[in-house]
Design an enzyme around this catalytic site. Structure first.
Site, PDB file in Angstrom:
ATOM      1  N   TYR A 260      -3.606  -0.229  12.503  1.00 48.61           N
ATOM      2  CA  TYR A 260      -3.353  -1.086  11.332  1.00 48.61           C
ATOM      3  C   TYR A 260      -4.150  -2.386  11.457  1.00 48.61           C
ATOM      4  O   TYR A 260      -4.846  -2.799  10.524  1.00 48.61           O
ATOM      5  CB  TYR A 260      -1.851  -1.399  11.224  1.00 48.61           C
TER       6      TYR A 260
ATOM      7  N   LEU B  89       4.160  -9.400  -2.402  1.00 45.68           N
ATOM      8  CA  LEU B  89       3.244 -10.497  -2.732  1.00 45.68           C
ATOM      9  C   LEU B  89       2.681 -10.334  -4.139  1.00 45.68           C
ATOM     10  O   LEU B  89       2.584 -11.320  -4.896  1.00 45.68           O
ATOM     11  CB  LEU B  89       2.103 -10.537  -1.702  1.00 45.68           C
TER      12      LEU B  89
HETATM   13  N1  NAP Z   1       4.665  -7.333   4.935  1.00 44.60           N
HETATM   14  C1  NAP Z   1       4.333  -7.995   6.044  1.00 44.60           C
HETATM   15  O1  NAP Z   1       5.172  -8.208   6.918  1.00 44.60           O
HETATM   16  C2  NAP Z   1       2.940  -8.521   6.232  1.00 44.60           C
HETATM   17  C3  NAP Z   1       2.594  -9.172   7.446  1.00 44.60           C
HETATM   18  C4  NAP Z   1       1.286  -9.678   7.603  1.00 44.60           C
HETATM   19  C5  NAP Z   1       0.369  -9.530   6.579  1.00 44.60           C
HETATM   20  N2  NAP Z   1       0.738  -8.899   5.428  1.00 44.60           N
HETATM   21  C6  NAP Z   1      -0.262  -8.739   4.383  1.00 44.60           C
HETATM   22  O2  NAP Z   1       0.209  -9.412   3.230  1.00 44.60           O
HETATM   23  C7  NAP Z   1      -0.229  -8.730   2.063  1.00 44.60           C
HETATM   24  C8  NAP Z   1       0.954  -8.448   1.145  1.00 44.60           C
HETATM   25  O3  NAP Z   1       1.875  -7.602   1.795  1.00 44.60           O
HETATM   26  P1  NAP Z   1       3.273  -7.236   1.119  1.00 44.60           P
HETATM   27  O4  NAP Z   1       4.342  -7.660   2.063  1.00 44.60           O
HETATM   28  O5  NAP Z   1       3.327  -7.718  -0.287  1.00 44.60           O
HETATM   29  O6  NAP Z   1       3.187  -5.645   1.153  1.00 44.60           O
HETATM   30  P2  NAP Z   1       4.014  -4.584   0.310  1.00 44.60           P
HETATM   31  O7  NAP Z   1       5.272  -5.178  -0.197  1.00 44.60           O
HETATM   32  O8  NAP Z   1       4.053  -3.347   1.160  1.00 44.60           O
HETATM   33  O9  NAP Z   1       3.063  -4.323  -0.938  1.00 44.60           O
HETATM   34  C9  NAP Z   1       1.847  -3.662  -0.848  1.00 44.60           C
HETATM   35  C10 NAP Z   1       1.621  -2.970  -2.160  1.00 44.60           C
HETATM   36  O10 NAP Z   1       0.334  -2.351  -2.100  1.00 44.60           O
HETATM   37  C11 NAP Z   1       0.461  -1.086  -2.671  1.00 44.60           C
HETATM   38  N3  NAP Z   1      -0.629  -0.229  -2.197  1.00 44.60           N
HETATM   39  C12 NAP Z   1      -0.766   0.383  -1.001  1.00 44.60           C
HETATM   40  N4  NAP Z   1      -1.906   1.072  -0.962  1.00 44.60           N
HETATM   41  C13 NAP Z   1      -2.502   0.901  -2.177  1.00 44.60           C
HETATM   42  C14 NAP Z   1      -3.701   1.373  -2.762  1.00 44.60           C
HETATM   43  N5  NAP Z   1      -4.527   2.177  -2.079  1.00 44.60           N
HETATM   44  N6  NAP Z   1      -3.999   1.003  -4.020  1.00 44.60           N
HETATM   45  C15 NAP Z   1      -3.171   0.186  -4.713  1.00 44.60           C
HETATM   46  N7  NAP Z   1      -2.030  -0.296  -4.226  1.00 44.60           N
HETATM   47  C16 NAP Z   1      -1.702   0.066  -2.965  1.00 44.60           C
HETATM   48  C17 NAP Z   1       1.815  -0.597  -2.223  1.00 44.60           C
HETATM   49  O11 NAP Z   1       2.241   0.474  -3.019  1.00 44.60           O
HETATM   50  P3  NAP Z   1       3.241   1.581  -2.386  1.00 44.60           P
HETATM   51  O12 NAP Z   1       4.510   0.850  -2.044  1.00 44.60           O
HETATM   52  O13 NAP Z   1       3.385   2.573  -3.494  1.00 44.60           O
HETATM   53  O14 NAP Z   1       2.540   2.129  -1.182  1.00 44.60           O
HETATM   54  C18 NAP Z   1       2.642  -1.868  -2.435  1.00 44.60           C
HETATM   55  O15 NAP Z   1       3.097  -1.970  -3.767  1.00 44.60           O
HETATM   56  C19 NAP Z   1      -0.967  -7.487   2.577  1.00 44.60           C
HETATM   57  O16 NAP Z   1      -2.348  -7.729   2.639  1.00 44.60           O
HETATM   58  C20 NAP Z   1      -0.418  -7.297   3.966  1.00 44.60           C
HETATM   59  O17 NAP Z   1      -1.305  -6.585   4.817  1.00 44.60           O
HETATM   60  C21 NAP Z   1       2.005  -8.409   5.227  1.00 44.60           C
END
Ligand code: NAP
Length: 288
Positions: A127, A14
């Protein structure tokens, strides 16, 4: 006057799309990956934001390891809840708006219809609890955060990360030649990350605050999502439907956590396309 935005977690699926979309709309964007700023470090957050006078802060960062979180609930809570507190406090200090993202997993999935924003939350694991706590922290310290709950995010950014996304996982499994078993009794709203980013910014630009759901346009089981991915990729692995009794995971997940986008649509923001169209868009970007 130029519009200035900050994006944390900018290397995630995202985060990448938020940066791209904001720049395309003419925002000046300051963005940090986890390696550059860990949002669980309050001083790192404050220092980063002190360098740039932004009006809006996007939190693209999250601890997303749903099953691992059952073994390390503290890590999930730090990344998804206390870190959001850091962002909220910094936003309050700077009088900036926080745009934060949450999950369909705040619900228990027993309602049997797509969830609306007013439905009661009932997270089923570490989570999910940590993400709900993140929502509460944003609301505790700020008068007007925009909180977007989404579901099953897949975006081109997943190609570059170790964790990837469901589409890439299915394509990898298809290459292995082994039968693939995917649950048919869990339904969500898989959401294409570039559209999640643009619809969120649409809400922001309409002055919307509070909680909104932005899920993909078609509620679907993970089995049917996998089927659609293979159809679109024109591959024919041995795909079999399974269920949660057979396919056990460390974390309990909601059975029917599709999200209703009706509130978003009432603001005049364009509805999400069908999942088939979104998967088509993903493969188009993937091919480039
Ligand atoms: N992915 C899903 O299926 C899903 C479903 C429902 C809701 N969401 C929500 O949608 C949003 C976007 O998710 P996404 O799919 O883009 O997730 P993503 O691809 O896993 O990206 C999350 C990013 O956050 C970084 N991160 C983790 N902990 C951190 C910290 N303490 N400080 C700074 N950066 C940090 C991660 O880095 P690293 O990779 O180095 O850890 C990664 O680059 C999130 O709020 C997630 O909870 C996602």
């Amino acid at each position: 006057m130029s519009r200035r935005a900050a994006v944390f977690g900018a290397a995630g699926q995202l985060g990448i799309e938020l940066v791209r979309e904001l720049k395309q709309r003419g925002y000046e964007v300051a963005a940090w990956s986890r390696a550059q700023v860990d949002i669980s470090d309050r001083f790192a957050v404050e220092n980063a934001l002190a360098e740039c006078d932004v009006q809006v802060v996007f939190n693209g960062a999250a601890y997303n390891q749903v099953d691992v979180a059952e073994k390390e609930p503290q890590a999930a809570f730090v990344g998804n809840a206390l870190a959001v507190r850091n962002l909220a406090l910094a936003c309050r200090q700077m009088d900036a708006q926080l745009v934060h993202f949450s999950t369909d997993y705040v619900f228990d999935g027993t309602l049997g219809r797509a969830y609306v924003e007013e439905d009661a939350t009932h997270p089923l694991g570490a989570y999910a609890v940590s993400k709900l706590a993140g929502e509460h922290y944003a609301q505790a310290y700020l008068d007007r955060p925009l909180i977007v709950r989404t579901s099953g995010v897949f975006g081109p950014g997943g190609l570059a990360t170790a964790r990837g996304n469901f589409v890439e996982l299915m394509l990898r499994l298809a290459q292995s030649g082994n039968p693939i078993r995917v649950v048919e009794d869990h339904v969500a709203s898989p959401t294409y990350a570039p559209l999640l980013a643009s619809r969120t910014i649409d809400l922001l630009e309409r002055g919307q605050t509070g909680i909104f759901h932005i899920g993909g346009g078609t509620p679907t089981s993970w089995f049917h999502f996998a089927k659609l991915i293979f159809e679109t990729a024109r591959v024919t692995p041995a795909l079999q439907a399974t269920d949660e009794r057979e396919y056990r995971t460390a974390a309990k997940r909601p059975k029917y956590s599709a999200l209703s986008n009706a509130k978003m649509e009432r603001t005049g923001v364009e509805p999400m396309p069908s999942l088939r169209d979104a998967v088509g868009m993903y493969f188009q970007r993937r091919g480039k």
